[in-house]
Design a protein around this motif. Structure first.
Motif, PDB file in Angstrom:
ATOM      1  N   ARG A  59       0.808  -1.219   0.000  1.00 47.34           N
ATOM      2  CA  ARG A  59       0.000   0.000   0.000  1.00 47.34           C
ATOM      3  C   ARG A  59       0.841   1.269   0.000  1.00 47.34           C
ATOM      4  O   ARG A  59       0.446   2.295   0.525  1.00 47.34           O
ATOM      5  CB  ARG A  59      -0.988  -0.009   1.162  1.00 47.34           C
ATOM      6  N   GLN A  60       2.016   1.185  -0.616  1.00 41.97           N
ATOM      7  CA  GLN A  60       2.872   2.360  -0.768  1.00 41.97           C
ATOM      8  C   GLN A  60       2.585   3.088  -2.082  1.00 41.97           C
ATOM      9  O   GLN A  60       2.972   4.235  -2.245  1.00 41.97           O
ATOM     10  CB  GLN A  60       4.339   1.966  -0.694  1.00 41.97           C
ATOM     11  N   GLN A 103      -0.448   2.967  -5.655  1.00 42.58           N
ATOM     12  CA  GLN A 103      -1.770   2.525  -6.086  1.00 42.58           C
ATOM     13  C   GLN A 103      -1.708   1.857  -7.452  1.00 42.58           C
ATOM     14  O   GLN A 103      -0.968   2.312  -8.326  1.00 42.58           O
ATOM     15  CB  GLN A 103      -2.720   3.728  -6.173  1.00 42.58           C
ATOM     16  N   SER A 139      -7.766  -4.016  -6.784  1.00 41.56           N
ATOM     17  CA  SER A 139      -7.664  -3.748  -5.354  1.00 41.56           C
ATOM     18  C   SER A 139      -6.853  -4.822  -4.660  1.00 41.56           C
ATOM     19  O   SER A 139      -6.643  -5.908  -5.187  1.00 41.56           O
ATOM     20  CB  SER A 139      -9.057  -3.675  -4.733  1.00 41.56           C
TER      21      SER A 139
END
Length: 68
Positions: A51-52, A54, A59
């Motif tokens: 999650r660094q 996108q 998802s």
């Protein structure tokens, strides 16, 4: 137990070059390695999973006690 679920991940750069498209997988708890050729997108994928950064689409879901 923690699992990571990647659902239909795609990464495309601003110049239109695509790195991966519609990538789905589950990583169960335990030891896992991410291997591949130089320039194949391992670091980009790892940063998305952490999650660094996108993805362009898709998802990432964390399941388990260590969910962020």
């Amino acid at each position: 137990m923690t699992a990571i679920h990647a659902i239909s991940l795609s990464k495309q750069f601003s110049d239109g070059q695509g790195l991966f498209n519609d990538l789905s997988f589950t990583i169960p708890c335990g030891v896992t390695a991410l291997v591949g050729k130089n320039g194949s997108g391992k670091s980009h994928l790892a940063s998305i999973l952490a999650r660094q950064s996108q993805p362009t689409s898709g998802s990432v879901e964390w399941e388990g006690a260590l969910s962020p």
